[in-house]
Write an enzyme that holds these catalytic residues in place. Sequence first.
Site, mmCIF file in Angstrom:
data_model
loop_
_atom_site.group_PDB
_atom_site.id
_atom_site.type_symbol
_atom_site.label_atom_id
_atom_site.label_comp_id
_atom_site.label_asym_id
_atom_site.label_seq_id
_atom_site.Cartn_x
_atom_site.Cartn_y
_atom_site.Cartn_z
ATOM 1 N N GLY A 1 0.889 -1.094 0.085
ATOM 2 C CA GLY A 1 0.062 0.037 -0.102
ATOM 3 C C GLY A 1 0.975 1.303 -0.054
ATOM 4 C CB CYS A 2 0.070 4.595 1.390
ATOM 5 S SG CYS A 2 0.889 6.324 1.412
ATOM 6 C CG PHE A 3 5.708 5.312 -0.411
ATOM 7 C CD1 PHE A 3 5.281 6.567 0.133
ATOM 8 C CD2 PHE A 3 6.491 5.075 -1.742
ATOM 9 C CE1 PHE A 3 5.038 7.445 -1.038
ATOM 10 C CE2 PHE A 3 6.404 6.158 -2.594
ATOM 11 C CZ PHE A 3 5.774 7.370 -2.109
ATOM 12 C CD1 TRP A 4 4.276 8.737 2.481
ATOM 13 C CD2 TRP A 4 2.247 9.354 2.386
ATOM 14 N NE1 TRP A 4 4.486 9.821 1.546
ATOM 15 C CE2 TRP A 4 2.995 10.348 1.587
ATOM 16 C CE3 TRP A 4 0.946 9.940 3.109
ATOM 17 C CZ2 TRP A 4 2.191 11.398 0.899
ATOM 18 C CZ3 TRP A 4 0.456 10.933 2.328
ATOM 19 C CH2 TRP A 4 1.164 11.701 1.489
ATOM 20 C CB CYS A 5 1.219 2.802 5.921
ATOM 21 S SG CYS A 5 -0.283 3.935 5.698
#
Length: 180
Positions: free
Chosen positions: A12-16
Amino acid sequence: MAQRELATLAGGCFWCLEAVFEQLRGVEKVESGYAGGEMPNPTYKVVCTGTTGHAEVVQIAFDPAVIPFRELLQVFFTIHDPTTLNRQGNDAGTQYRSAIFYHSPEQRETAEGVISELSEQKLWPNPIVTEVQPLSTFWKAEDYHQGYYRANPGQGYCQGVVSPKVAKARKAFAARWKDG
């Protein structure tokens, strides 16, 4: 000096992913980026079109004597849904797929073993769709993506999506947390 290894994961989102992995003991560095596509030097804007084949990934530099690759994968499978093809929550597209980009035959074997074990445990109602493939090239994402959660904890997406994943990981892996 300890032997450092790299792990490259898409969930998913790399920020997570970055927000969780940078908090683990034995993790020395986490960089957000792109992997799995054909286009050289991809940008966030182009990757978001879903046409490059790239996934949003984190590349983790870690000390396997402190945190083995298998344990990184345990964290990985705890903080994302490996059963949804090309999506995590409201984030949809091939760039949000679940994938393990291995760096060695040993990482491939470990990844396939962990997926097999988790599949046998039937933790999810649907089958695991996480891809396991060799890393060809890791492309570092733009600077504003690096440390995004640390720099923007009050941003809406961070509060609504990233913070709950960090809290879940902190609870599940408290003994591995840097400040725990």
